[in-house]
Structure formats: C-alpha cells, structure tokens
Design an enzyme around this catalytic site. Structure first.
Site, mmCIF file in Angstrom:
data_model
loop_
_atom_site.group_PDB
_atom_site.id
_atom_site.type_symbol
_atom_site.label_atom_id
_atom_site.label_comp_id
_atom_site.label_asym_id
_atom_site.label_seq_id
_atom_site.Cartn_x
_atom_site.Cartn_y
_atom_site.Cartn_z
ATOM 1 N N LYS A 40 0.852 -1.182 0.000
ATOM 2 C CA LYS A 40 0.000 0.000 0.000
ATOM 3 C C LYS A 40 0.890 1.235 0.000
ATOM 4 C CE LYS A 40 -4.524 0.927 0.421
ATOM 5 N NZ LYS A 40 -5.569 0.285 -0.400
ATOM 6 N N THR A 85 -3.694 -5.212 1.205
ATOM 7 C CA THR A 85 -3.125 -3.869 1.315
ATOM 8 C C THR A 85 -4.003 -2.978 2.195
ATOM 9 O OG1 THR A 85 -4.223 -3.054 -0.697
ATOM 10 C CG2 THR A 85 -2.045 -4.085 -0.946
ATOM 11 N N PHE A 213 33.900 28.378 -12.179
ATOM 12 C CA PHE A 213 34.090 27.142 -12.936
ATOM 13 C C PHE A 213 35.056 27.452 -14.074
ATOM 14 C CE2 PHE A 213 32.511 23.847 -16.061
ATOM 15 C CZ PHE A 213 33.057 22.773 -15.383
ATOM 16 N N VAL A 278 30.849 22.480 -8.432
ATOM 17 C CA VAL A 278 29.786 21.790 -7.704
ATOM 18 C C VAL A 278 30.340 20.496 -7.103
ATOM 19 C CG1 VAL A 278 27.488 20.764 -7.898
ATOM 20 C CG2 VAL A 278 28.071 22.780 -9.263
ATOM 21 N N HIS A 307 20.627 26.809 -13.722
ATOM 22 C CA HIS A 307 21.377 27.908 -14.312
ATOM 23 C C HIS A 307 20.622 29.235 -14.258
ATOM 24 C CE1 HIS A 307 24.399 25.142 -15.753
ATOM 25 N NE2 HIS A 307 23.480 24.409 -16.351
#
EC number: 1.7.3.3
Length: 351
Positions: A40, A85, A213, A278, A307
């Site tokens: 369930k 269930t 970067f 990152v 971005h």
C-alpha cells in the site's frame, strides 16, 4: 520511490523450501519470477501528541511493501497468504495510535518489524516514510498592528531554530517546505539487522557570488567560457545509510546533515565560502557528514545545476547603459547533474 536493497536472503527454512516447491507445479518451466512484492502506497497519517497545552504533530505519507516466501498468488491465483493492502493501511493507523510517532525512521522500523513478527510467511518488509515539513508558528508572525500588518522589519525575521519555547505557539503550525525528510527501512527474516536509509529531498539553494568554474576541458566542442564569478543554484537530493541505529536521535541526525550541506554551500554569513566546482562542494559536504556522524556508513548526493544566465544588455545601451550584473534569466532545462557516493572503506552500500 522505494530504494532497492542489494542484499538477498541467504537461506530458507525447510518449510519455506516446501512452500516454494509447492508453487513450482504450476510454474511454466521456461519462466521464473525473479522479484515480486506488493503493498500500500501513499497512506497519509497525522499524529497529534497532546502534553498539556503544548501539542506536537507529525504528518507522514507511508508506503508498506511485503515480499512473501510463496508465489502461489501469482502462479495459482491462491490468495491464502496475502495480507491485504487494506490491512496494511489499517496497520499504519493502529500502530501510530498504540505506540505514538517520534520520527520517520523509528515508525518505519516499528512497522517493518511488526509485519515480520505478525506473519511468519512474510520474507521481507519494506517501509517508506515521507515527513511533511510542519513547524510551529513563531511569536513574531502572530504580532500585528491595528491594521493587521506585521511591524516593519519583522517580515521573515522569525527564527524557527529558537529553543525558547515561549516564542513558539503551543498548538498552531505553519507548512515550511524547505526540504523533505524521508526514509526507507527494509527488514528481512534471514537478516537480524535491518537496512535503514534516510534522505533529504528538494533542498533548493542559491548564492549570488563566490562560485567559479574554470580550467575545464578546452576542445572543439566547448562554447562555455571560464566563469570566475557566477550564480550557483542547485536542488540537493541526498540519502545515507546507517550502520548502527542504537540510541540514535534520527531527527537530530537529519538536521545535522542538512546543516552540513548548507554550511559547505553558503559558508560564514558575513564572509561566505568559495566553490570552485559543484563537485568540490558536494564532496566536502559528504566528507563532513562521515566525519561528524560515525553511524553513517555511506552517503550519496545529487546536485543538478539550476542555471541563471546573464541577460545581454549590450544591444540596448540607449535603454540600459553599462554592464549588466543584476538581471539574469533562470534556465532549468537543460541542466548539468553532478553526483557522488562516499563510503567508509570496506562497507557495502544499499544506496
């Protein structure tokens, strides 16, 4: 939604082998069910703990999945071993009533062990819990002047981490979806130690400077220039597995991991912290979690790049003269995705 454990049950008892062989007579010899289960999902439950005038709430969305030793329900249409269930759903409510609710992990462990202890023909129980992020209403948010407006300067000033209970409302709560706390617990009859995996989902963060970067591969496919100062935004998804849960404060551990991620992303409030990539920010967070929480054996983290590209105002100098470092275009797709899993040596992971 459900994490898939790597370990498989190592052995079967004599009665379990007999049950399995009874299934075989209706099994097509050229096919075999290699994985199975049922359960369930999305069972929503709110638990209120009333201790005098101070009330505490926990709202969860729970999934319970069972794997039976027998597959006769599949091969023969024989339902005699199936725990419905609907019964699993009722179990969630009844155990919450009987035992209370403290944390997603403890409630998931309680449910998983219940299914193994109650039903001898259940081989494995897998429970998934997602917690709804309710926080107490803060005193500052209830203050208003005669016009119903909050005093100037108080907007957003409430400190939800305050330990001064006098500043927090006794029984009123506000939904604060900063990030979601979830967990998976897998209990197997052949394994005395259950798997406990906890996670953070949807932690969206952004900083406007101290992210770069540069010096990445420069070949004929590259069009992105070196970026010495850029907006860094991501949505952190993180999960970790506990090697030990004895006397562990799960809620405090979850908050500790969240704080570590934010600290390595943002740094000191006045000074900040440099992010050369990152990847490096992600690794620092994972390493510190393993340093601070010895109960964590392995941690996995994903950081997609959300971005924000600088809008080019050069063609519009008559309208907006000068360089632009204030207006950006949010671009969610396509986006880069960075991920890594960090583990203690000689540890097998289920993540």
């Amino acid at each position: 939604m459900f994490a898939i454990p790597l370990r498989q049950p190592s052995s079967m008892s004599k009665s379990q082998k007999q049950s399995s062989s009874m299934d075989d007579h209706d099994k097509p010899f050229q096919y075999e069910i290699t994985d199975h289960g049922y359960g369930k999902d999305a069972v929503k439950v709110l638990h209120v703990s009333r201790k005098g005038p101070v009330h505490t709430i926990q709202e969860y969305e729970v999934g319970t999945h069972l794997k039976l030793y027998s597959k006769k329900d599949y091969y023969q249409g024989n339902n005699s071993d199936i725990v419905a269930t609907d019964s699993q759903k009722n179990t969630v409510y009844l155990l919450a009533k009987k035992h209370g609710v403290e944390s997603p992990e403890k409630f998931a462990i309680l449910l998983a062990q219940h299914f193994l202890n109650k039903y001898s023909h259940v081989e494995e129980a897998h429970v998934h819990v997602e917690a709804y992020p309710w926080q107490r209403v803060c005193q500052d948010e209830t203050k208003a002047n005669a016009n119903g407006l909050a005093p100037v300067g108080n907007q957003g000033s409430c400190n939800f981490s305050s330990i001064d209970n006098r500043s927090l409302h006794n029984h009123a709560f506000i939904f604060t979806p900063t990030a979601q706390h979830y967990c998976d617990v897998v209990a197997r009859r052949t394994d005395p130690k259950q798997t406990v995996i906890t996670g953070i989902k949807g932690l969206r963060v952004l900083k406007t400077t101290q992210s770069s970067f540069v010096n990445f591969v420069n070949d004929e496919f590259r069009s992105l220039p070196d970026q010495y100062d850029r907006i860094f935004s991501t949505v952190v998804d993180c999960s970790w597995e506990y090697s030990s849960t004895d006397n562990l404060d799960f809620l405090r551990a979850w908050q500790t991991v969240k704080n570590i991620i934010l600290r390595n992303f943002a740094g000191d409030p006045q000074v900040g912290i440099s992010s050369p990539s990152v990847q490096h920010t992600l690794y620092l967070s994972e390493r510190q979690v393993l340093d601070v929480l010895p109960q964590v054996s392995v941690i996995s983290m994903t950081m997609p790049n959300k971005h924000y590209f600088n809008f080019d105002t050069k063609p519009f100098q008559k309208i907006a003269p000068g360089d632009n470092n204030e207006v950006f275009i949010p671009v969610d797709k396509p986006h880069g995705t960075i991920y890594a899993q960090l583990a203690r040596k000689n540890i097998n992971s289920h993540l």
